[in-house]
Write a protein that holds these residues in place. Structure first.
Motif, PDB file in Angstrom:
ATOM      1  N   PHE A 106       0.630  -1.315   0.061  1.00  0.00           N
ATOM      2  CA  PHE A 106       0.077  -0.021   0.211  1.00  0.00           C
ATOM      3  C   PHE A 106       0.931   1.359   0.104  1.00  0.00           C
ATOM      4  N   PRO A 107       1.563   1.440  -1.021  1.00  0.00           N
ATOM      5  CA  PRO A 107       2.513   2.785  -1.232  1.00  0.00           C
ATOM      6  C   PRO A 107       1.791   3.934  -0.974  1.00  0.00           C
ATOM      7  N   HIS A 108       0.454   4.201  -1.172  1.00  0.00           N
ATOM      8  CA  HIS A 108      -0.243   5.481  -0.972  1.00  0.00           C
ATOM      9  C   HIS A 108      -0.542   5.699   0.538  1.00  0.00           C
ATOM     10  N   PHE A 109      -0.162   4.958   1.456  1.00  0.00           N
ATOM     11  CA  PHE A 109      -0.243   5.096   2.777  1.00  0.00           C
ATOM     12  C   PHE A 109       1.059   5.399   3.563  1.00  0.00           C
ATOM     13  N   GLU A 110       0.762   6.349   4.631  1.00  0.00           N
ATOM     14  CA  GLU A 110       1.954   6.581   5.310  1.00  0.00           C
ATOM     15  C   GLU A 110       1.676   5.839   6.687  1.00  0.00           C
ATOM     16  N   TRP A 111       2.533   5.265   7.217  1.00  0.00           N
ATOM     17  CA  TRP A 111       2.295   4.312   8.618  1.00  0.00           C
ATOM     18  C   TRP A 111       2.874   4.891   9.747  1.00  0.00           C
ATOM     19  N   GLU A 112       3.624   5.974   9.645  1.00  0.00           N
ATOM     20  CA  GLU A 112       4.025   6.562  10.997  1.00  0.00           C
ATOM     21  C   GLU A 112       3.721   8.048  10.898  1.00  0.00           C
ATOM     22  N   GLN A 113       2.782   8.224  11.676  1.00  0.00           N
ATOM     23  CA  GLN A 113       2.343   9.706  11.944  1.00  0.00           C
ATOM     24  C   GLN A 113       2.356  10.318  13.025  1.00  0.00           C
ATOM     25  N   THR A 114       1.931  11.295  13.456  1.00  0.00           N
ATOM     26  CA  THR A 114       2.022  12.253  14.527  1.00  0.00           C
ATOM     27  C   THR A 114       0.618  12.119  14.777  1.00  0.00           C
ATOM     28  N   LEU A 115       0.171  11.819  15.902  1.00  0.00           N
ATOM     29  CA  LEU A 115      -1.224  11.559  16.530  1.00  0.00           C
ATOM     30  C   LEU A 115      -1.790  12.843  16.855  1.00  0.00           C
ATOM     31  N   THR A 116      -3.063  13.362  16.897  1.00  0.00           N
ATOM     32  CA  THR A 116      -3.685  14.231  17.695  1.00  0.00           C
ATOM     33  C   THR A 116      -4.370  13.417  18.861  1.00  0.00           C
ATOM     34  N   LYS A 117      -4.158  13.818  20.034  1.00  0.00           N
ATOM     35  CA  LYS A 117      -4.561  13.333  21.230  1.00  0.00           C
ATOM     36  C   LYS A 117      -5.586  13.961  21.857  1.00  0.00           C
ATOM     37  N   PRO A 118      -6.416  13.174  22.874  1.00  0.00           N
ATOM     38  CA  PRO A 118      -7.144  13.705  23.582  1.00  0.00           C
ATOM     39  C   PRO A 118      -6.640  14.841  24.661  1.00  0.00           C
ATOM     40  N   PRO A 119      -7.642  15.684  24.985  1.00  0.00           N
ATOM     41  CA  PRO A 119      -7.050  16.655  25.838  1.00  0.00           C
ATOM     42  C   PRO A 119      -6.988  16.280  27.532  1.00  0.00           C
ATOM     43  N   LYS A 120      -6.383  16.811  28.293  1.00  0.00           N
ATOM     44  CA  LYS A 120      -5.957  16.334  29.609  1.00  0.00           C
ATOM     45  C   LYS A 120      -7.392  16.267  30.457  1.00  0.00           C
ATOM     46  N   ILE A 121      -8.478  17.288  30.096  1.00  0.00           N
ATOM     47  CA  ILE A 121      -9.403  17.273  30.757  1.00  0.00           C
ATOM     48  C   ILE A 121     -10.417  16.132  30.532  1.00  0.00           C
ATOM     49  N   ALA A 122     -10.227  15.308  29.376  1.00  0.00           N
ATOM     50  CA  ALA A 122     -10.936  14.203  29.042  1.00  0.00           C
ATOM     51  C   ALA A 122     -10.501  12.774  29.655  1.00  0.00           C
TER      52      ALA A 122
END
Length: 492
Positions: free
Chosen positions: A349-365
Motif C-alpha cells: 500500500f504505497p499510498h499510505f503513510e504508516w508512521e504519523q504524529t497523532l492528535t491526542k485527547p485533551p487532559k480534561i478528557a
C-alpha cells in the motif's frame, strides 16, 4: 471459447458431505454414551435393551440419511461454462440452479482437507462482488487442481476480453494474458510460528469448547458428588488442588498451542496480478485470494504481551469473504516484528503513510476513559462487601486496575489525517491502529453525550464495508474542534 460440456465433482465429494453431516451428531452421541454410563446392553433378554437400542437406531437412521444426501448431492451436482457464466445445477427432487457471470467473480478460495490431500483434490469457494454475508456464492466440494486452474484461466481470459474490449472475429487472435510472477510478501518462519502459538488467545476457544460440552452434559454430571470429593481433597491438601488446577490450565494451553500451530503452519502471503494469495495450514491447507481493490481498511493489532516484546498482527477488512467464514476480517500477518512491519505494508500500500504524529485527547478528557467502569463497579463492590464481609472488602482492589486501564486507553487514543488517509489509534486491551482511505469509509459519525458537551469533547467513529454490519473504529473523548475538523474533511 465457452463450452456447454458439463463437469462433475470427484466422488470423494460424497464422503466429504457425509462427514460434514456426521459432525452434527458428535454431541448427541457423546450425551447418549455418557447417559448410559458407557454401558450398552446388546442382549434382548436383558433389562434396558430397548431403551438403549432405540436412541442408537435413531442416530444410525440419521447417519444413513446424511450418507444418502451426500451421495445424491454429488451425483446430481454439475457445473459448466456458458455465455460468459459459471453455471451450477444440483438437486434430485428440487433442482437448484445458479448462474454467475464471470465479471462478478472476485476471487477463488481453496481448502485442502485430509480427504482432498489424499486424492490430490481441492475445495473451491467462489467469491463474488457485493457478497457481504460471508458465505461463498458457490462451493465446488472436491475437484482436481487442474480443473480448479481451468476455471481460473477461463475467468481471467473472459475478464481480460471485457476490459480491453476486444472484437473477436475470424481474423482476430486472442492473446494469452500476461501472468506476473508471484512475489512473496511475507512468510512466517518457525520462530515466529512458535511465538504466535505460545502467545495466542486460542486457549479461550478451547475453554469455550469445554464449557459448551459441559453445558450439554449438565444434567448428567454429578456436581454434588464432585463438590464433596473436591471439598475432601481441599481438606487433605490445598497444594494438590492448586497443582491440579495448574495442570489442567497447562494442558488446555498446550492444546491451544497445538491448534494454532496446525492452523498457521507454513503461512505465506504472495502478491500476484493485483491480488494477495494467502496460504496456511498443516492438516487442512487453506488458500484465500484477496483482490487489492477489495481491501477496505488495514488494522495493526498489538495485544499487551506481544506489544511488550515488539510484535504485532495485521488484519485487513475486506469486501470479499475469507475462508468461507462469516467474519470478513482476514489475517494478513499473524505475527510480525514491529521493526519489519512497515516495509511489506509500504510495498503493498504505497499510498499510505504508516508512521504519523497523532492528535491526542485533551487532559480534561482523562476521567472519561475510566468513569463508566468506575460507576458500574461501585454496586458490584458494594454487593461483595455486604454479603461476603470482611473478605468482600477486597473487591475494592478491582477499582485500581479499572482506572489504570482507562488511563492506558487515554494515553493510546489518537488520530491523524493526511490527504485522503485517516488513521485511528485506540485500545480496549490490545492497541489497534486502523488505517483507511476516505473513499473506503461508508459512514463517519460524531457523538457527544451531555457530560462530554459540558467539557467540549466528543467522539467520532468510522465504518467501512466488511461483513453484514461493517467494521468500525472509534476515537473517543477528543476536542470538539478536532472532531469537527474530521467531519469537515470527510464532507469535502
Amino acid at each position: 471459447m465457452m463450452s456447454e460440456k458439463r463437469y462433475k465433482l470427484h466422488p470423494v465429494a460424497a464422503i466429504i458431505n457425509f462427514v460434514k453431516g456426521l459432525k452434527e451428531l458428535i454431541f448427541p452421541f457423546i450425551i447418549l454414551v455418557v447417559a448410559n454410563g458407557l454401558n450398552f446392553s446388546l442382549n434382548p433378554l436383558e433389562e434396558g435393551f430397548w431403551s438403549n437400542i432405540f436412541p442408537l437406531a435413531i442416530l444410525s437412521l440419521i447417519s444413513i440419511v446424511y450418507l444418502f444426501s451426500g451421495i445424491v448431492k454429488w451425483w446430481t451436482f454439475v457445473y459448466w461454462f456458458e455465455e460468459d457464466e459459471l453455471r451450477v445445477e444440483y438437486g434430485l427432487f428440487i433442482k437448484k440452479k445458479r448462474y454467475i457471470p464471470f465479471d462478478r467473480i472476485q476471487s477463488f478460495n481453496y481448502k485442502e482437507g485430509i480427504f482432498h490431500r489424499i486424492f490430490g483434490l481441492v475445495q473451491v469457494m467462489v467469491e463474488t462482488a457485493g457478497n457481504t454475508n460471508g458465505k461463498p456464492e458457490v462451493v465446488l466440494t472436491a475437484i482436481t487442481r487442474e480443473a480448479a486452474n481451468d476455471i481460473e484461466d477461463i475467468t481471467r481470459k473472459v475478464k481480460q476480453q471485457e476490459t480491453e474490449h476486444l472484437e473477436i472475429n475470424e481474423n482476430t487472435v486472442l492473446e494469452e494474458p500476461t501472468i506476473q510472477n508471484g512475489k512473496v510478501i511475507h512468510k512466517m518462519n518457525t520462530k515466529d510460528l512458535i511465538i504466535l502459538a505460545t502467545t495466542s488467545n486460542s486457549i479461550g476457544v478451547v475453554l469455550a469448547g469445554i464449557v459448551a460440552l459441559l453445558s450439554q452434559l449438565g444434567d448428567l454430571i454429578p456436581y454434588e458428588k464432585l463438590f464433596e470429593e473436591v471439598s475432601a481433597l481441599i481438606k487433605f491438601s490445598f497444594v494438590i488442588v492448586a497443582l491440579s488446577v495448574i495442570g489442567a490450565l497447562l494442558l488446555t494451553w498446550l492444546v491451544s498451542v497445538l491448534i494454532t500451530f496446525l492452523n498457521y503452519y507454513d503461512f505465506t502471503v504472495v502478491e500476484e496480478n493485483d491480488r494477495l494469495i494467502i496460504t496456511r495450514g498443516l492438516l487442512e491447507k487453506k488458500r484465500v485470494t484477496i483482490p487489492l481493490n477489495r481491501i477496505q481498511a488495514i488494522k495493526i493489532v498489538e495485544n499487551p504481551l506481544r506489544q511488550w516484546f515488539g510484535y504485532a498482527a495485521v488484519t485487513v477488512e475486506s469486501a470479499s469473504g475469507g475462508f468461507g467464514d462469516k467474519d470478513q476480517k482476514i489475517t494478513l500477518f499473524p505475527l510480525i516484528s514491529k521493526k519489519e512491519l512497515f516495509q511489506p505494508l509500504q510495498n503493498l500500500f504505497p499510498h499510505f503513510e504508516w508512521e504519523q504524529t497523532l492528535t491526542k485527547p485533551p487532559k480534561i478528557a482523562k476521567p472519561f476513559f475510566y468513569r463508566i467502569d468506575f460507576l458500574w463497579l461501585i454496586p458490584l463492590v458494594a454487593i461483595c462487601s455486604y454479603f461476603w464481609y470482611p473478605y468482600g472488602l477486597l473487591s475494592f482492589l478491582i477499582v485500581i486496575p479499572a482506572i489504570l486501564i482507562g488511563l492506558w486507553q487515554y494515553r493510546t487514543t489518537g488520530f491523524a489525517m493526511n490527504g485522503q488517509q485517516l488513521t485511528i489509534v485506540y485500545r480496549m486491551l490490545s492497541r489497534v491502529t486502523f488505517v483507511v482511505e476516505k473513499k473506503r469509509i461508508q459512514a463517519l459519525e460524531s457523538k457527544q453525550s451531555y457530560f462530554q458537551k459540558r467539557r467540549n469533547i466528543a467522539t467520532f467513529e468510522a465504518t467501512v464495508m466488511s461483513g453484514m454490519l461493517g467494521a468500525t473504529a472509534r476515537a473517543r473523548n477528543l476536542k470538539i474542534e478536532d472532531v469537527e475538523e474530521v467531519m469537515e474533511w470527510f464532507e469535502k
